[in-house]
Design a protein around this motif. Structure first.
Motif, PDB file in Angstrom:
ATOM      1  N   SER A 741       0.852  -1.180   0.000  1.00 17.15           N
ATOM      2  CA  SER A 741       0.000   0.000   0.000  1.00 17.15           C
ATOM      3  C   SER A 741       0.889   1.231   0.000  1.00 17.15           C
ATOM      4  O   SER A 741       1.601   1.507   0.961  1.00 17.15           O
ATOM      5  N   ARG A 742       0.881   1.963  -1.122  1.00 13.97           N
ATOM      6  CA  ARG A 742       1.675   3.175  -1.256  1.00 13.97           C
ATOM      7  C   ARG A 742       0.747   4.376  -1.417  1.00 13.97           C
ATOM      8  O   ARG A 742      -0.334   4.265  -1.973  1.00 13.97           O
ATOM      9  N   GLU A 743       1.205   5.507  -0.965  1.00 10.57           N
ATOM     10  CA  GLU A 743       0.441   6.749  -1.111  1.00 10.57           C
ATOM     11  C   GLU A 743      -0.966   6.589  -0.550  1.00 10.57           C
ATOM     12  O   GLU A 743      -1.916   7.203  -1.013  1.00 10.57           O
ATOM     13  N   GLY A 744      -1.109   5.724   0.433  1.00 11.63           N
ATOM     14  CA  GLY A 744      -2.434   5.447   0.963  1.00 11.63           C
ATOM     15  C   GLY A 744      -2.797   6.316   2.141  1.00 11.63           C
ATOM     16  O   GLY A 744      -1.969   7.020   2.715  1.00 11.63           O
ATOM     17  N   THR A 745      -4.061   6.226   2.532  1.00 14.38           N
ATOM     18  CA  THR A 745      -4.523   6.917   3.725  1.00 14.38           C
ATOM     19  C   THR A 745      -4.245   6.035   4.934  1.00 14.38           C
ATOM     20  O   THR A 745      -3.773   4.913   4.822  1.00 14.38           O
ATOM     21  N   SER A 746      -4.557   6.543   6.093  1.00 14.50           N
ATOM     22  CA  SER A 746      -4.345   5.763   7.322  1.00 14.50           C
ATOM     23  C   SER A 746      -5.526   4.845   7.610  1.00 14.50           C
ATOM     24  O   SER A 746      -5.498   4.082   8.579  1.00 14.50           O
ATOM     25  N   ARG A 747      -6.575   4.918   6.782  1.00 15.77           N
ATOM     26  CA  ARG A 747      -7.744   4.074   7.020  1.00 15.77           C
ATOM     27  C   ARG A 747      -7.410   2.601   6.804  1.00 15.77           C
ATOM     28  O   ARG A 747      -6.599   2.252   5.959  1.00 15.77           O
ATOM     29  N   GLU A 748      -8.074   1.751   7.538  1.00 18.59           N
ATOM     30  CA  GLU A 748      -7.908   0.323   7.348  1.00 18.59           C
ATOM     31  C   GLU A 748      -8.503  -0.098   6.012  1.00 18.59           C
ATOM     32  O   GLU A 748      -9.541   0.413   5.591  1.00 18.59           O
ATOM     33  N   LEU A 749      -7.835  -1.033   5.408  1.00 17.03           N
ATOM     34  CA  LEU A 749      -8.286  -1.550   4.121  1.00 17.03           C
ATOM     35  C   LEU A 749      -8.414  -3.062   4.232  1.00 17.03           C
ATOM     36  O   LEU A 749      -7.448  -3.754   4.569  1.00 17.03           O
ATOM     37  N   HIS A 750      -9.608  -3.555   3.943  1.00 20.10           N
ATOM     38  CA  HIS A 750      -9.863  -4.981   4.054  1.00 20.10           C
ATOM     39  C   HIS A 750     -10.027  -5.576   2.659  1.00 20.10           C
ATOM     40  O   HIS A 750     -10.770  -5.049   1.821  1.00 20.10           O
ATOM     41  N   LEU A 751      -9.353  -6.679   2.420  1.00 16.07           N
ATOM     42  CA  LEU A 751      -9.473  -7.396   1.169  1.00 16.07           C
ATOM     43  C   LEU A 751      -9.197  -8.867   1.416  1.00 16.07           C
ATOM     44  O   LEU A 751      -8.787  -9.262   2.508  1.00 16.07           O
ATOM     45  N   THR A 752      -9.428  -9.655   0.373  1.00 18.09           N
ATOM     46  CA  THR A 752      -9.191 -11.091   0.469  1.00 18.09           C
ATOM     47  C   THR A 752      -8.114 -11.465  -0.535  1.00 18.09           C
ATOM     48  O   THR A 752      -8.250 -11.170  -1.729  1.00 18.09           O
ATOM     49  N   VAL A 753      -7.059 -12.099  -0.066  1.00 13.94           N
ATOM     50  CA  VAL A 753      -5.927 -12.464  -0.917  1.00 13.94           C
ATOM     51  C   VAL A 753      -5.713 -13.968  -0.817  1.00 13.94           C
ATOM     52  O   VAL A 753      -5.491 -14.502   0.281  1.00 13.94           O
ATOM     53  N   ALA A 754      -5.792 -14.643  -1.958  1.00 11.32           N
ATOM     54  CA  ALA A 754      -5.613 -16.105  -2.007  1.00 11.32           C
ATOM     55  C   ALA A 754      -6.498 -16.800  -0.980  1.00 11.32           C
ATOM     56  O   ALA A 754      -6.086 -17.748  -0.308  1.00 11.32           O
ATOM     57  N   GLY A 755      -7.718 -16.277  -0.837  1.00 12.15           N
ATOM     58  CA  GLY A 755      -8.684 -16.883   0.069  1.00 12.15           C
ATOM     59  C   GLY A 755      -8.548 -16.488   1.510  1.00 12.15           C
ATOM     60  O   GLY A 755      -9.327 -16.942   2.363  1.00 12.15           O
ATOM     61  N   ARG A 756      -7.581 -15.620   1.844  1.00  6.21           N
ATOM     62  CA  ARG A 756      -7.351 -15.233   3.229  1.00  6.21           C
ATOM     63  C   ARG A 756      -7.734 -13.767   3.434  1.00  6.21           C
ATOM     64  O   ARG A 756      -7.373 -12.906   2.635  1.00  6.21           O
ATOM     65  N   PRO A 757      -8.433 -13.443   4.527  1.00  8.11           N
ATOM     66  CA  PRO A 757      -8.737 -12.039   4.812  1.00  8.11           C
ATOM     67  C   PRO A 757      -7.471 -11.275   5.181  1.00  8.11           C
ATOM     68  O   PRO A 757      -6.629 -11.772   5.923  1.00  8.11           O
ATOM     69  N   VAL A 758      -7.347 -10.065   4.646  1.00  8.57           N
ATOM     70  CA  VAL A 758      -6.157  -9.239   4.869  1.00  8.57           C
ATOM     71  C   VAL A 758      -6.604  -7.838   5.268  1.00  8.57           C
ATOM     72  O   VAL A 758      -7.568  -7.306   4.707  1.00  8.57           O
ATOM     73  N   MET A 759      -5.899  -7.237   6.203  1.00  8.46           N
ATOM     74  CA  MET A 759      -6.160  -5.858   6.590  1.00  8.46           C
ATOM     75  C   MET A 759      -4.863  -5.058   6.446  1.00  8.46           C
ATOM     76  O   MET A 759      -3.838  -5.423   7.014  1.00  8.46           O
ATOM     77  N   LEU A 760      -4.921  -3.980   5.666  1.00  5.78           N
ATOM     78  CA  LEU A 760      -3.760  -3.113   5.471  1.00  5.78           C
ATOM     79  C   LEU A 760      -4.059  -1.731   6.047  1.00  5.78           C
ATOM     80  O   LEU A 760      -5.187  -1.228   5.952  1.00  5.78           O
ATOM     81  N   THR A 761      -3.044  -1.104   6.601  1.00  5.47           N
ATOM     82  CA  THR A 761      -3.153   0.289   7.047  1.00  5.47           C
ATOM     83  C   THR A 761      -1.906   1.030   6.610  1.00  5.47           C
ATOM     84  O   THR A 761      -0.796   0.484   6.647  1.00  5.47           O
ATOM     85  N   GLY A 762      -2.093   2.285   6.220  1.00  4.65           N
ATOM     86  CA  GLY A 762      -0.955   3.109   5.832  1.00  4.65           C
ATOM     87  C   GLY A 762      -0.139   2.472   4.740  1.00  4.65           C
ATOM     88  O   GLY A 762      -0.648   1.804   3.856  1.00  4.65           O
ATOM     89  N   GLU A 763       1.172   2.677   4.806  1.00  3.77           N
ATOM     90  CA  GLU A 763       2.074   2.096   3.813  1.00  3.77           C
ATOM     91  C   GLU A 763       2.593   0.766   4.358  1.00  3.77           C
ATOM     92  O   GLU A 763       3.655   0.686   4.970  1.00  3.77           O
ATOM     93  N   LYS A 764       1.837  -0.270   4.090  1.00  2.00           N
ATOM     94  CA  LYS A 764       2.123  -1.571   4.659  1.00  2.00           C
ATOM     95  C   LYS A 764       2.229  -2.607   3.554  1.00  2.00           C
ATOM     96  O   LYS A 764       1.614  -2.467   2.496  1.00  2.00           O
ATOM     97  N   LYS A 765       2.997  -3.673   3.802  1.00  2.00           N
ATOM     98  CA  LYS A 765       3.162  -4.747   2.831  1.00  2.00           C
ATOM     99  C   LYS A 765       2.521  -6.022   3.367  1.00  2.00           C
ATOM    100  O   LYS A 765       2.468  -6.264   4.579  1.00  2.00           O
ATOM    101  N   TYR A 766       2.054  -6.838   2.426  1.00  2.00           N
ATOM    102  CA  TYR A 766       1.525  -8.148   2.799  1.00  2.00           C
ATOM    103  C   TYR A 766       2.015  -9.150   1.772  1.00  2.00           C
ATOM    104  O   TYR A 766       1.900  -8.933   0.558  1.00  2.00           O
ATOM    105  N   ARG A 767       2.581 -10.252   2.244  1.00  2.00           N
ATOM    106  CA  ARG A 767       3.109 -11.283   1.355  1.00  2.00           C
ATOM    107  C   ARG A 767       2.506 -12.632   1.761  1.00  2.00           C
ATOM    108  O   ARG A 767       2.418 -12.949   2.953  1.00  2.00           O
ATOM    109  N   THR A 768       2.104 -13.402   0.741  1.00  2.00           N
ATOM    110  CA  THR A 768       1.575 -14.719   1.040  1.00  2.00           C
ATOM    111  C   THR A 768       1.771 -15.646  -0.158  1.00  2.00           C
ATOM    112  O   THR A 768       1.869 -15.191  -1.305  1.00  2.00           O
ATOM    113  N   ALA A 769       1.845 -16.924   0.111  1.00  2.00           N
ATOM    114  CA  ALA A 769       1.862 -17.921  -0.954  1.00  2.00           C
ATOM    115  C   ALA A 769       0.433 -18.132  -1.456  1.00  2.00           C
ATOM    116  O   ALA A 769      -0.538 -17.807  -0.768  1.00  2.00           O
TER     117      ALA A 769
END
Length: 770
Positions: A741-769
């Motif tokens: 997440s680049r140039e993002g707001t501080s709001r929480e962002l919820h999405l589903t990645v490869a079937g798993r729920p993910v929450m991102l905030t600010g400039e954060k990274k998420y990695r998964t197989a």
């Protein structure tokens, strides 16, 4: 960067078919104007095409229908005798007019021997260049080099440099440079404007004013000619001849010394004030007269570079696919209406006059999604234009005897219907309403722009729902509603009943309208009250919409898990084995058969694949995938996305490559019709196939999910998504997904990645197989 693989489109052939094709491929545009890549020296080919977005006049389109003994259910003979002229984009005077004479012999492609021919389109800067050497019958060889681009910062301007170099002789050379009003529509060779005034004062400044006869649009053009580093043998002379105005230069140049002519072109129209882009042509001419083309080309790369940062899709391990996809994205980005929210994107992307230059539902379902995820402000402009089209839509609905609004099937600049009533599609292709509503909801889901949804968006949802509720027929015996005499995206069965695509999207449309009104009532009672008053929403209307939605049939067979495309489809003849091989025209008649022009049920499943389980998706895909003749460029993106969803990666890749490369490699489809304009649907569809198909991106009311499936030979896929105030950068390799997440707001962002729920905030990274 532009010298790297994937950023240059090159052609070295100059036969008539290829030149026609690359006239479209090398179109330069900026959302305000589009100018095809015609060679100035091609005096025997297609008429040069210069378009200003929104400048229309009329053509006799009815005369284009050929006489035939074949049954054509898509035509309505009731309107043949009253057929009139149709609105169509106007092909305007040619501001790139240049002619070269060597000792009174004109230098043209068809008179002499051509060698070292090369055309190049730089996908990053938008710079179009061609060069060749011409040898005449006396052995005199001349090199021609032309470069031009449409300014992204100044949408009224086009910059051009023209270079003439005598290679083995010293003779008198004359160059005419100006504006030519002796052009015509390539559709039927009609003139669509009258030249009102031409001036060449001073001699190196050419101006022409024209007016379209039916719509009375005024066009003013100027060309400021500037010699660079060379001097003529006598002062330049202004020449006015019939409907052309130009500057005449005369030289006696030593061998190998180039003559370099700079040209700044300015185009304006009387529509500029309405569109909010009015300029002073005198000031434009003064500012643009002194320039360095290479420097300006570099500067012109800045706005596209900003767009590319959000829109580029990087493919590692497949140079061909990368080049094809960037070509598609270049034209989608170039034609974006950044300068106004009162126009949208024609399906031919300002690259041709075919389809009368109109906007179809393809724009809402294939092109706007690209903007929604990469340039949401442009998506909003396009949707605002649809909102402005509600008024002509209301008139269309009234003329058909219904309430609400029915969007034009082929819309002109005001949202007016441009297709003649002799086409049944003007009243049978009603799914255009829910296609627009789908684009509105997708934009809202991606951006959270509640202000737009509660205003323009709600107006669209309410008026389209009123139309559907009125258009549906109630059967009291079955306690069900039917929608009769319609055509879905297939278009081959254009008088069908309960077409699955039409009904399914109408159901969503009706429910969205009721839901948004209810959300407004709870979240913003004052806005709800204002909207109810503005739209005169009766107290029982939302309930009536839901009643219709609950009673529209979807023709689902629980045993086979397949949705019948329309009533009686299973009773049609089987598809003949030789239907494609023996067809006499590209579009063969399919209505007697269980055959489709292009996907229909599958298109609904692609748009709403989160609402169907895998068993239903697979059953319908297996049943319909080989029944589609894929006559339309819209087919291949849908096929690629669904094949990827089903894990058929070889087929998905093949369909993607056809979609992305169809304009550059015409053998992929065999249609060979790029000369008439680019396939904008395929261009947007190529991005969808890459991001929605291989990237596994799916957006719905449930949220955003990412579940990728890469072609086996791709090493990685990288793209960006603008989502809910966050700039998400997605990197996928055969084993892992990385989301930043680049140039993002501080709001929480919820999405589903490869079937798993993910929450991102600010400039954060998420990695998964996966």
């Amino acid at each position: 960067m532009a010298t790297e693989t994937g950023w240059l489109i090159t052609n070295t052939r100059h036969d008539a078919q290829t030149l026609g094709q690359y006239n479209s491929v090398c179109t330069i545009s900026n959302g305000y104007l589009g100018i095809k890549g015609n060679l100035a020296e091609d005096r025997d080919g297609y008429s040069p095409v210069t378009l200003i977005n929104g400048i229309y006049d009329e053509l006799d389109m009815f005369s284009q229908i050929r006489a035939s003994n074949e049954e054509r259910p898509y035509l309505d003979p009731r309107y043949f005798d009253t057929a009139g002229r149709s609105p169509a984009v106007a092909n305007l005077p040619n501001p790139l007019f240049v002619r070269v004479f060597v000792d009174n012999h004109e230098l043209t492609l068809t008179r002499g021997r051509i060698s070292n021919f090369n055309q190049t389109l730089n996908l990053l800067s938008g710079l179009y260049e061609y060069r060749f050497e011409h040898q005449d019958d006396r052995g005199r060889t001349t090199r021609i080099v032309m470069m031009r681009f449409a300014s992204q910062e100044h949408p009224h301007r086009v910059y051009m440099r023209y270079q003439v170099t005598p290679l083995n002789y010293r003779e008198r050379i004359r160059i005419l440079s100006g504006i030519d009003g002796r052009v015509y529509s390539n559709t039927n060779r009609e003139r669509q404007f009258c030249v009102m005034e031409r001036t060449a004062e001073p001699a190196e400044t050419c101006r022409l004013r024209a007016r379209t006869p039916a719509r009375r649009h005024e066009i003013e053009m100027a060309v400021v000619n500037t010699l660079i580093g060379t001097s003529p043998t006598r002062p330049p002379e202004g020449v006015i001849e019939h409907d052309a105005v130009c500057t005449l230069y005369e030289f006696e140049q030593p061998a190998n010394k180039p003559i370099i002519l700079g040209r700044c072109v300015i185009l304006t129209s009387s529509e500029d004030a309405r569109l909010g882009v009015q300029v002073n042509i005198e000031q434009e001419m003064a500012e643009a007269a002194d320039y360095d083309l290479r420097m300006l080309a570099d500067e012109n790369s800045a706005p596209p570079m900003r767009a590319w940062n959000h829109a580029d899709v990087e493919i590692e391990g497949d140079d061909l696919a990368q080049r094809y996809l960037r070509f598609c994205l270049h034209h989608i980005l170039a034609v974006a209406p950044r300068h106004t929210d009162k126009l949208s994107v024609p399906v031919k992307l300002l690259s041709g006059e075919y389809y009368q230059g109109n906007t179809f539902y393809d724009t809402d379902t294939y092109i706007v999604p690209v903007y929604t995820f990469t340039q949401p402000e442009v998506a909003r402009n396009c949707l605002n234009w649809r909102w402005l089209g509600l008024e002509p839509g209301r008139r269309i609905a009234r003329d058909l005897g219904y309430q609400g609004a029915k969007f034009a099937w082929q819309a002109g600049p005001f949202g007016e219907e441009c297709l003649g009533r002799w086409w049944r599609f003007t009243h049978t292709n009603i799914h255009i309403n829910s296609d627009v509503s789908y684009a509105v909801m997708q934009y809202y889901w991606a951006t959270g722009d509640q202000t737009f949804l509660f205003n323009q968006g709600l107006d669209i949802l309410v008026e389209t729902s009123r139309f559907f509720a009125c258009r549906a027929r109630y059967d009291s015996v079955r306690d069900a509603y039917d929608i009769v005499d319609v055509a879905g995206p297939d278009e081959g069965h254009c008088t069908s009943t309960n077409n699955f695509y039409t009904n399914y999207l109408a159901i969503q449309n009706l429910r969205w309208a009721a839901q948004v009104l209810d959300d407004m009532r709870r979240e913003d009672p004052a806005a709800h009250a204002e909207a109810v008053k503005r739209l005169a929403v009766a107290a029982d209307e939302p309930g009536r919409w839901l009643r219709v939605a609950d009673r529209l049939p979807l023709l689902f067979d629980p045993a086979t898990r397949v949705n019948e495309q329309c009533e009686g489809f299973y009773k049609l003849k089987r598809v003949p084995d030789d239907l494609l091989a023996n067809r006499r025209a590209w579009f063969e008649t399919v209505f007697p058969y269980q055959a489709l022009n292009q996907p229909d049920v599958v298109m609904a499943l692609v748009l709403f694949r989160d609402q169907f389980d895998q068993e239903v998706l697979k059953a319908n895909w297996d049943f319909y995938k080989d029944k589609s003749m894929n006559f339309s460029s819209m087919s291949f993106a849908l096929n690629a996305i669904m094949a990827a969803e089903m894990g058929e990666m070889d087929r998905a890749y093949r369909e993607f490559l056809i979609c992305a490369g169809s304009d550059i490699d015409e053998e992929l489809t065999g249609r060979k019709d790029t000369f008439a304009g680019l396939h904008g649907t395929a261009a947007g569809g190529a991005w969808m196939a890459a991001v929605f198909g291989f990237g596994g991106v799916c957006l719905s009311q449930k949220g955003l999910r990412i579940n990728p499936r890469l072609p086996r030979h791709w090493k990685s896929l990288r793209f960006a998504l603008q989502y809910r105030g966050h700039s998400l950068h997605v990197s996928i390799d055969p084993r892992e997904i990385l989301i930043e997440s680049r140039e993002g707001t501080s709001r929480e962002l919820h999405l589903t990645v490869a079937g798993r729920p993910v929450m991102l905030t600010g400039e954060k990274k998420y990695r998964t197989a996966y």
